[in-house]
Design a protein around this motif. Structure first.
Motif, PDB file in Angstrom:
ATOM      1  N   UNK A   1     -10.279   2.942  -1.059  1.00  0.00           N
ATOM      2  CA  UNK A   1     -11.166   2.814  -2.211  1.00  0.00           C
ATOM      3  C   UNK A   1     -10.493   2.012  -3.320  1.00  0.00           C
ATOM      4  N   UNK A   2      -9.203   2.214  -3.491  1.00  0.00           N
ATOM      5  CA  UNK A   2      -8.469   1.536  -4.566  1.00  0.00           C
ATOM      6  C   UNK A   2      -8.167   0.076  -4.221  1.00  0.00           C
TER       7      UNK A   2
ATOM      8  N   UNK B   1      -9.291  -1.714  -1.301  1.00  0.00           N
ATOM      9  CA  UNK B   1     -10.266  -2.436  -0.488  1.00  0.00           C
ATOM     10  C   UNK B   1     -10.427  -1.801   0.878  1.00  0.00           C
ATOM     11  N   UNK B   2     -11.692  -1.652   1.279  1.00  0.00           N
ATOM     12  CA  UNK B   2     -11.977  -1.050   2.581  1.00  0.00           C
ATOM     13  C   UNK B   2     -11.428  -1.923   3.693  1.00  0.00           C
ATOM     14  N   UNK B   3     -10.951  -1.286   4.722  1.00  0.00           N
ATOM     15  CA  UNK B   3     -10.406  -2.007   5.862  1.00  0.00           C
ATOM     16  C   UNK B   3      -8.921  -2.277   5.762  1.00  0.00           C
ATOM     17  N   UNK B   4      -8.299  -1.917   4.648  1.00  0.00           N
ATOM     18  CA  UNK B   4      -6.857  -2.149   4.514  1.00  0.00           C
ATOM     19  C   UNK B   4      -6.073  -1.165   5.378  1.00  0.00           C
ATOM     20  N   UNK B   5      -6.346   0.116   5.223  1.00  0.00           N
ATOM     21  CA  UNK B   5      -5.637   1.148   5.965  1.00  0.00           C
ATOM     22  C   UNK B   5      -6.524   1.628   7.102  1.00  0.00           C
ATOM     23  N   UNK B   6      -6.019   1.526   8.318  1.00  0.00           N
ATOM     24  CA  UNK B   6      -6.777   2.005   9.478  1.00  0.00           C
ATOM     25  C   UNK B   6      -6.619   3.509   9.618  1.00  0.00           C
ATOM     26  N   UNK B   7      -5.382   3.971   9.548  1.00  0.00           N
ATOM     27  CA  UNK B   7      -5.127   5.403   9.648  1.00  0.00           C
ATOM     28  C   UNK B   7      -3.787   5.723   9.017  1.00  0.00           C
ATOM     29  N   UNK B   8      -3.636   6.978   8.643  1.00  0.00           N
ATOM     30  CA  UNK B   8      -2.369   7.486   8.118  1.00  0.00           C
ATOM     31  C   UNK B   8      -1.969   8.649   9.003  1.00  0.00           C
ATOM     32  N   UNK B   9      -0.732   8.603   9.474  1.00  0.00           N
ATOM     33  CA  UNK B   9      -0.197   9.643  10.346  1.00  0.00           C
ATOM     34  C   UNK B   9       0.968  10.327   9.652  1.00  0.00           C
TER      35      UNK B   9
ATOM     36  N   UNK C   1       0.819  -1.225   0.000  1.00  0.00           N
ATOM     37  CA  UNK C   1       0.000   0.000   0.000  1.00  0.00           C
ATOM     38  C   UNK C   1       0.849   1.269   0.000  1.00  0.00           C
ATOM     39  N   UNK C   2       2.112   1.163   0.377  1.00  0.00           N
ATOM     40  CA  UNK C   2       2.994   2.329   0.419  1.00  0.00           C
ATOM     41  C   UNK C   2       3.081   3.011  -0.945  1.00  0.00           C
ATOM     42  N   UNK C   3       3.078   2.234  -2.000  1.00  0.00           N
ATOM     43  CA  UNK C   3       3.185   2.781  -3.359  1.00  0.00           C
ATOM     44  C   UNK C   3       2.016   3.720  -3.637  1.00  0.00           C
ATOM     45  N   UNK C   4       0.817   3.302  -3.269  1.00  0.00           N
ATOM     46  CA  UNK C   4      -0.371   4.126  -3.519  1.00  0.00           C
ATOM     47  C   UNK C   4      -0.410   5.337  -2.595  1.00  0.00           C
ATOM     48  N   UNK C   5       0.008   5.161  -1.345  1.00  0.00           N
ATOM     49  CA  UNK C   5       0.038   6.290  -0.415  1.00  0.00           C
ATOM     50  C   UNK C   5       0.976   7.368  -0.939  1.00  0.00           C
TER      51      UNK C   5
END
Length: 150
Positions: free
Chosen positions: A125-126, A128-136, A84-88
């Protein structure tokens, strides 16, 4: 002599009874919670540092330097082919580069909470829901062009 024989038989009987009880107890299924009802396990990971150029009137003014910390659902992330880091990082770069409200002279007034919520929603959204809890935000700073290493 008889006392010793009775004592040996008694100790042997107690030992046999306790080992049979223990093996029976270990054979019973534990009442563990079902895997589906267990809360998801989140792991926090850091992204690499992103350097977003700030360009005004066709001239490079400096760089916004950002690093994120994100909480990811481990079970969902294991099923993905990409981190997921790539998309973030991609969404953060696009958002910061194209955001007209980002004033490098007043970074303290920038809506960082809105940025992190927007990034979280875009990634979920890209992928799947529930993958990322939070971004700090791990780091958020500005470096003028003349202070950048060459």
């Amino acid at each position: 002599m008889i006392k010793m024989l009775v004592l040996a038989i008694w100790v042997s009987g107690i030992t046999a009874f306790t080992s049979a009880a223990a093996s029976h107890w270990l054979g019973l299924p534990f009442m563990a919670p079902a895997a589906d009802s267990a809360p998801p396990l989140y792991e926090y990971r850091k992204t690499r540092v992103i350097n977003v150029p700030i360009i005004a009137d066709g001239a490079l003014l400096g760089y916004v330097i950002v690093q994120f910390l994100y909480g990811v659902n481990v079970k969902v992330a294991e099923k993905l082919n990409v981190t997921p880091e790539v998309f973030i990082m991609d969404y953060a770069f696009r958002t910061l580069y194209g955001d007209p409200s980002l004033d490098f002279r007043r970074l303290d007034k920038y809506d960082i909470t809105g940025l992190t919520i927007q990034l979280k929603n875009m990634v979920n959204e890209k992928l799947g829901n529930g993958l990322i809890q939070e971004i700090l935000i791990q780091d958020f700073s500005y470096m003028p062009k003349d202070q950048a290493p060459r």
